[in-house]
Motif scaffolding. Sequence first.
Motif, PDB file in Angstrom:
ATOM      1  N   SER A  89      25.757 127.109  91.028  1.00 14.93           N
ATOM      2  CA  SER A  89      26.307 128.238  92.080  1.00 14.93           C
ATOM      3  C   SER A  89      27.682 128.119  92.307  1.00 14.93           C
ATOM      4  O   SER A  89      27.997 127.054  92.751  1.00 14.93           O
ATOM      5  CB  SER A  89      25.177 128.437  93.208  1.00 14.93           C
ATOM      6  N   MET A  90      28.218 129.337  92.437  1.00 17.09           N
ATOM      7  CA  MET A  90      29.635 129.540  92.901  1.00 17.09           C
ATOM      8  C   MET A  90      29.657 129.999  94.340  1.00 17.09           C
ATOM      9  O   MET A  90      30.586 130.183  94.953  1.00 17.09           O
ATOM     10  CB  MET A  90      30.230 130.480  91.967  1.00 17.09           C
ATOM     11  N   LYS A  91      28.305 130.322  94.977  1.00 14.21           N
ATOM     12  CA  LYS A  91      28.108 130.938  96.179  1.00 14.21           C
ATOM     13  C   LYS A  91      27.640 129.804  97.368  1.00 14.21           C
ATOM     14  O   LYS A  91      28.192 129.985  98.282  1.00 14.21           O
ATOM     15  CB  LYS A  91      27.182 132.028  95.896  1.00 14.21           C
ATOM     16  N   ASN A  92      26.832 128.927  96.845  1.00 13.94           N
ATOM     17  CA  ASN A  92      26.493 128.060  97.820  1.00 13.94           C
ATOM     18  C   ASN A  92      26.081 126.741  97.150  1.00 13.94           C
ATOM     19  O   ASN A  92      25.210 126.659  96.340  1.00 13.94           O
ATOM     20  CB  ASN A  92      24.966 128.535  98.318  1.00 13.94           C
ATOM     21  N   ALA A  93      26.616 125.495  97.420  1.00 12.17           N
ATOM     22  CA  ALA A  93      26.548 124.445  96.765  1.00 12.17           C
ATOM     23  C   ALA A  93      27.187 123.446  97.755  1.00 12.17           C
ATOM     24  O   ALA A  93      28.240 123.828  98.378  1.00 12.17           O
ATOM     25  CB  ALA A  93      27.226 124.502  95.415  1.00 12.17           C
ATOM     26  N   THR A  94      26.916 122.120  97.467  1.00 12.73           N
ATOM     27  CA  THR A  94      27.796 121.023  97.747  1.00 12.73           C
ATOM     28  C   THR A  94      28.494 120.340  96.819  1.00 12.73           C
ATOM     29  O   THR A  94      27.946 120.096  95.783  1.00 12.73           O
ATOM     30  CB  THR A  94      26.639 119.970  98.807  1.00 12.73           C
ATOM     31  N   LEU A  95      29.739 120.055  96.954  1.00 16.74           N
ATOM     32  CA  LEU A  95      30.433 119.201  96.116  1.00 16.74           C
ATOM     33  C   LEU A  95      30.605 117.879  96.278  1.00 16.74           C
ATOM     34  O   LEU A  95      30.825 117.504  97.504  1.00 16.74           O
ATOM     35  CB  LEU A  95      31.826 119.922  95.992  1.00 16.74           C
ATOM     36  N   PHE A  96      30.210 116.924  95.289  1.00 17.95           N
ATOM     37  CA  PHE A  96      30.169 115.596  95.545  1.00 17.95           C
ATOM     38  C   PHE A  96      31.371 114.805  94.681  1.00 17.95           C
ATOM     39  O   PHE A  96      31.730 115.309  93.662  1.00 17.95           O
ATOM     40  CB  PHE A  96      28.901 114.904  95.220  1.00 17.95           C
ATOM     41  N   LEU A  97      31.767 113.813  95.396  1.00 18.65           N
ATOM     42  CA  LEU A  97      32.980 112.911  94.918  1.00 18.65           C
ATOM     43  C   LEU A  97      32.421 111.483  94.773  1.00 18.65           C
ATOM     44  O   LEU A  97      32.190 111.025  95.823  1.00 18.65           O
ATOM     45  CB  LEU A  97      34.207 112.817  95.649  1.00 18.65           C
ATOM     46  N   ASP A  98      32.196 110.897  93.710  1.00 14.03           N
ATOM     47  CA  ASP A  98      31.437 109.601  93.759  1.00 14.03           C
ATOM     48  C   ASP A  98      30.202 109.565  94.522  1.00 14.03           C
ATOM     49  O   ASP A  98      30.120 108.574  95.312  1.00 14.03           O
ATOM     50  CB  ASP A  98      32.607 108.362  94.113  1.00 14.03           C
ATOM     51  N   SER A  99      29.360 110.515  94.276  1.00 12.95           N
ATOM     52  CA  SER A  99      27.920 110.645  94.956  1.00 12.95           C
ATOM     53  C   SER A  99      28.132 110.713  96.504  1.00 12.95           C
ATOM     54  O   SER A  99      27.114 110.811  97.195  1.00 12.95           O
ATOM     55  CB  SER A  99      27.395 109.299  94.475  1.00 12.95           C
ATOM     56  N   VAL A 100      29.236 111.064  96.968  1.00 15.76           N
ATOM     57  CA  VAL A 100      29.506 111.319  98.307  1.00 15.76           C
ATOM     58  C   VAL A 100      29.633 112.868  98.560  1.00 15.76           C
ATOM     59  O   VAL A 100      30.887 113.455  98.107  1.00 15.76           O
ATOM     60  CB  VAL A 100      30.685 110.386  99.006  1.00 15.76           C
ATOM     61  N   PRO A 101      28.966 113.536  99.620  1.00 17.57           N
ATOM     62  CA  PRO A 101      29.319 114.916  99.733  1.00 17.57           C
ATOM     63  C   PRO A 101      30.650 115.105 100.477  1.00 17.57           C
ATOM     64  O   PRO A 101      30.936 114.491 101.428  1.00 17.57           O
ATOM     65  CB  PRO A 101      28.287 115.673 100.599  1.00 17.57           C
ATOM     66  N   ILE A 102      31.654 116.030  99.872  1.00 16.54           N
ATOM     67  CA  ILE A 102      32.840 116.132 100.260  1.00 16.54           C
ATOM     68  C   ILE A 102      33.163 117.437 100.835  1.00 16.54           C
ATOM     69  O   ILE A 102      34.156 117.717 101.632  1.00 16.54           O
ATOM     70  CB  ILE A 102      34.024 115.673  99.238  1.00 16.54           C
ATOM     71  N   TYR A 103      32.672 118.463  99.934  1.00 19.46           N
ATOM     72  CA  TYR A 103      32.965 119.843 100.263  1.00 19.46           C
ATOM     73  C   TYR A 103      31.665 120.604 100.324  1.00 19.46           C
ATOM     74  O   TYR A 103      30.690 120.318  99.686  1.00 19.46           O
ATOM     75  CB  TYR A 103      33.806 120.622  99.412  1.00 19.46           C
TER      76      TYR A 103
END
Length: 206
Positions: free
Chosen positions: A22-36
């Motif tokens: 989804s481009m509207k509602n999502a969490t972005l992870f970096l190395d399995s850590v939520p970052i955005y």
Amino acid sequence: MDSQLTLVPVAPAVRLMFSKDSMKNATLFLDSVPIYVISTDAQNACTELRAAGSGGGELLARITRKEILPDAVAFPALNGGKEIRLAKWLKKSKLADGSSTHVINTFTVHGTFFLMAHPVHRLALFQEDDLQKPIAQWERVNGTGTSSPPIIVIEAGPWEVESLRPCIIAAFIVQEFKMRMKEQAGSVTLAMGRPAGQFVLMSAAK
């Protein structure tokens, strides 16, 4: 005296994995850590990118869709936080060979970026002085297409700084959503041309 060659380790690319397609509602992870965190209101009037964390997190980018006035985007850490027309920030243009692109104003010493459709990565971002090697792109899986959920890969380089990440992410989610809307409209057009009695179930672009 023998000369010694010192090898400088190459920094790995940053892989930002979406929690869902989804481009509207999502969490972005970096190395399995939520970052955005990407969030959009129920009216689809505003999409925000925030740092992950309690209390909503720091606002990094805001995309505002307006009914009468032009859509706009704002980055608190760039351009003095001032709102700018979306079409001016992500400006349609043509390259010398006639291919379409979108020119992005980064408001920094890094100048402008070029975001364009890509035969391998679907979407890829380039520096102004090198339109051959992407500095960011959707990740491919098994050579067949983009991953699901999506992953933005940002290559190591001077552009990979905290202040520019929101700019890159915003460009990808805005343009990817537009592409999905266009593809969905094309699918609806094809469905309308089907013989009577044949139906196609369509879902809203994400």
